[in-house]
Design a protein around this motif. Structure first.
Motif, PDB file in Angstrom:
ATOM      1  N   ALA A   4       1.217  -1.027   0.025  1.00  0.00           N
ATOM      2  CA  ALA A   4      -0.113   0.045   0.441  1.00  0.00           C
ATOM      3  C   ALA A   4       0.989   1.272   0.257  1.00  0.00           C
ATOM      4  O   ALA A   4       2.066   1.296   0.736  1.00  0.00           O
ATOM      5  N   ARG A   5       0.522   2.544  -0.796  1.00  0.00           N
ATOM      6  CA  ARG A   5       1.024   3.705  -0.462  1.00  0.00           C
ATOM      7  C   ARG A   5       0.545   4.453   0.781  1.00  0.00           C
ATOM      8  O   ARG A   5      -0.113   4.697   1.419  1.00  0.00           O
ATOM      9  N   ILE A   6       1.697   4.771   1.631  1.00  0.00           N
ATOM     10  CA  ILE A   6       1.460   5.537   2.636  1.00  0.00           C
ATOM     11  C   ILE A   6       2.046   7.068   2.537  1.00  0.00           C
ATOM     12  O   ILE A   6       3.564   6.922   1.990  1.00  0.00           O
ATOM     13  N   SER A   7       1.347   7.918   2.236  1.00  0.00           N
ATOM     14  CA  SER A   7       1.874   9.111   2.415  1.00  0.00           C
ATOM     15  C   SER A   7       1.480  10.311   2.830  1.00  0.00           C
ATOM     16  O   SER A   7       0.529  10.038   3.945  1.00  0.00           O
ATOM     17  N   VAL A   8       2.148  10.660   2.989  1.00  0.00           N
ATOM     18  CA  VAL A   8       2.387  12.625   4.318  1.00  0.00           C
ATOM     19  C   VAL A   8       2.257  13.910   3.421  1.00  0.00           C
ATOM     20  O   VAL A   8       2.797  13.906   2.182  1.00  0.00           O
ATOM     21  N   GLN A  31     -15.153  21.719   6.110  1.00  0.00           N
ATOM     22  CA  GLN A  31     -15.150  20.072   6.073  1.00  0.00           C
ATOM     23  C   GLN A  31     -14.243  20.123   7.579  1.00  0.00           C
ATOM     24  O   GLN A  31     -13.313  20.200   7.784  1.00  0.00           O
ATOM     25  N   GLU A  32     -15.077  19.041   8.402  1.00  0.00           N
ATOM     26  CA  GLU A  32     -14.983  18.860   9.431  1.00  0.00           C
ATOM     27  C   GLU A  32     -13.985  17.013   9.586  1.00  0.00           C
ATOM     28  O   GLU A  32     -14.670  16.299   8.619  1.00  0.00           O
ATOM     29  N   ILE A  33     -12.973  16.638   9.585  1.00  0.00           N
ATOM     30  CA  ILE A  33     -12.387  15.555  10.097  1.00  0.00           C
ATOM     31  C   ILE A  33     -11.998  14.714  11.281  1.00  0.00           C
ATOM     32  O   ILE A  33     -11.723  15.876  11.664  1.00  0.00           O
ATOM     33  N   PRO A  34     -12.710  13.489  11.845  1.00  0.00           N
ATOM     34  CA  PRO A  34     -12.653  12.847  12.304  1.00  0.00           C
ATOM     35  C   PRO A  34     -11.191  12.752  13.109  1.00  0.00           C
ATOM     36  O   PRO A  34      -9.988  12.328  11.884  1.00  0.00           O
ATOM     37  N   LEU A  35     -10.688  13.011  14.749  1.00  0.00           N
ATOM     38  CA  LEU A  35      -9.252  12.831  14.713  1.00  0.00           C
ATOM     39  C   LEU A  35      -9.135  11.193  15.220  1.00  0.00           C
ATOM     40  O   LEU A  35      -9.788  11.112  16.138  1.00  0.00           O
ATOM     41  N   TYR A  36      -8.445  10.124  14.913  1.00  0.00           N
ATOM     42  CA  TYR A  36      -7.881   8.814  15.402  1.00  0.00           C
ATOM     43  C   TYR A  36      -6.644   8.502  15.017  1.00  0.00           C
ATOM     44  O   TYR A  36      -6.296   9.057  14.102  1.00  0.00           O
ATOM     45  N   SER A  37      -5.759   8.465  16.207  1.00  0.00           N
ATOM     46  CA  SER A  37      -5.023   7.755  16.280  1.00  0.00           C
ATOM     47  C   SER A  37      -4.474   6.761  16.744  1.00  0.00           C
ATOM     48  O   SER A  37      -5.165   5.807  17.651  1.00  0.00           O
ATOM     49  N   ALA A  53       3.363  -2.688  10.323  1.00  0.00           N
ATOM     50  CA  ALA A  53       2.865  -2.324  11.145  1.00  0.00           C
ATOM     51  C   ALA A  53       1.977  -1.036  10.796  1.00  0.00           C
ATOM     52  O   ALA A  53       0.560  -0.297  11.224  1.00  0.00           O
ATOM     53  N   LEU A  54       2.203   0.684  10.337  1.00  0.00           N
ATOM     54  CA  LEU A  54       1.564   1.647   9.372  1.00  0.00           C
ATOM     55  C   LEU A  54       0.259   1.137   8.637  1.00  0.00           C
ATOM     56  O   LEU A  54      -0.390   1.689   8.618  1.00  0.00           O
ATOM     57  N   GLU A  55       0.537   0.178   8.404  1.00  0.00           N
ATOM     58  CA  GLU A  55      -1.119  -0.182   6.598  1.00  0.00           C
ATOM     59  C   GLU A  55      -1.505  -0.824   8.482  1.00  0.00           C
ATOM     60  O   GLU A  55      -3.119  -0.740   7.615  1.00  0.00           O
ATOM     61  N   GLY A  56      -1.558  -1.231   9.301  1.00  0.00           N
ATOM     62  CA  GLY A  56      -2.687  -2.657  10.263  1.00  0.00           C
ATOM     63  C   GLY A  56      -3.423  -0.861  10.399  1.00  0.00           C
ATOM     64  O   GLY A  56      -4.347  -1.204  11.064  1.00  0.00           O
ATOM     65  N   LEU A  57      -2.569  -0.010  11.457  1.00  0.00           N
ATOM     66  CA  LEU A  57      -2.833   1.341  11.915  1.00  0.00           C
ATOM     67  C   LEU A  57      -4.165   1.257  10.430  1.00  0.00           C
ATOM     68  O   LEU A  57      -4.753   1.990  11.247  1.00  0.00           O
ATOM     69  N   LYS A  58      -3.690   2.355   9.592  1.00  0.00           N
ATOM     70  CA  LYS A  58      -4.404   3.049   7.965  1.00  0.00           C
ATOM     71  C   LYS A  58      -5.311   1.867   7.974  1.00  0.00           C
ATOM     72  O   LYS A  58      -6.574   2.226   8.008  1.00  0.00           O
ATOM     73  N   SER A  59      -5.614   0.241   7.676  1.00  0.00           N
ATOM     74  CA  SER A  59      -6.573  -0.661   7.452  1.00  0.00           C
ATOM     75  C   SER A  59      -7.419  -0.556   9.045  1.00  0.00           C
ATOM     76  O   SER A  59      -8.944  -0.851   8.829  1.00  0.00           O
ATOM     77  N   LEU A  60      -7.835   0.307  10.032  1.00  0.00           N
ATOM     78  CA  LEU A  60      -8.254   0.307  11.362  1.00  0.00           C
ATOM     79  C   LEU A  60      -9.152   1.294  11.203  1.00  0.00           C
ATOM     80  O   LEU A  60      -9.572   1.300  11.902  1.00  0.00           O
ATOM     81  N   GLY A  61      -8.528   1.920  10.199  1.00  0.00           N
ATOM     82  CA  GLY A  61      -9.598   3.361   9.748  1.00  0.00           C
ATOM     83  C   GLY A  61      -9.204   4.615  10.940  1.00  0.00           C
ATOM     84  O   GLY A  61      -9.114   5.991  10.584  1.00  0.00           O
ATOM     85  N   LEU A  62      -7.551   4.185  10.941  1.00  0.00           N
ATOM     86  CA  LEU A  62      -6.784   5.611  11.538  1.00  0.00           C
ATOM     87  C   LEU A  62      -6.292   6.234  11.062  1.00  0.00           C
ATOM     88  O   LEU A  62      -5.457   6.303   9.832  1.00  0.00           O
ATOM     89  N   ASN A  63      -6.060   7.500  10.952  1.00  0.00           N
ATOM     90  CA  ASN A  63      -5.892   8.561  10.062  1.00  0.00           C
ATOM     91  C   ASN A  63      -4.440   9.428  10.711  1.00  0.00           C
ATOM     92  O   ASN A  63      -4.119  10.330  10.504  1.00  0.00           O
ATOM     93  N   MET A  64      -3.740   9.072  12.213  1.00  0.00           N
ATOM     94  CA  MET A  64      -3.493   9.598  12.309  1.00  0.00           C
ATOM     95  C   MET A  64      -2.429   8.571  13.452  1.00  0.00           C
ATOM     96  O   MET A  64      -2.822   7.773  13.744  1.00  0.00           O
ATOM     97  N   VAL A  65      -0.817   9.146  13.256  1.00  0.00           N
ATOM     98  CA  VAL A  65       0.010   8.138  14.275  1.00  0.00           C
ATOM     99  C   VAL A  65       1.276   8.536  14.952  1.00  0.00           C
ATOM    100  O   VAL A  65       1.299   9.929  15.470  1.00  0.00           O
TER     101      VAL A  65
END
Length: 72
Positions: A4-8, A31-37, A53-65
């Motif tokens: 998967a591509r991870i971008s910032v 626009q309101e963006i919910p914050l999930y970490s 590990a980062l892809e796992g966080l992304k697959s859970l719908g988290l948008n911050m690390v």
């Protein structure tokens, strides 16, 4: 498994209002963006495990690390 591509990227400036925290979200213009970490302690993982590990966080719908910086 395909990589998967991870971008910032910086959020685009929308309107003249500055970004603001509203409850548990970040407001960017209208626009309101919910914050999930989630946390990744990268220094406890082998570098080869960082991407999964980062892809796992992304697959859970988290948008911050969240991470710590080991100082000693």
């Amino acid at each position: 498994m395909a990589k998967a591509r991870i971008s910032v990227r910086a959020a685009p400036r929308i309107g003249a209002e500055p970004p603001a925290l509203v409850g548990r979200a970040l407001r960017l213009g209208a626009q309101e963006i919910p914050l999930y970490s989630g946390a990744v302690h990268y220094f406890r993982l082998q570098p080869s495990a960082w991407r999964p590990a980062l892809e796992g966080l992304k697959s859970l719908g988290l948008n911050m690390v969240e991470t710590y910086i080991p100082w000693g």
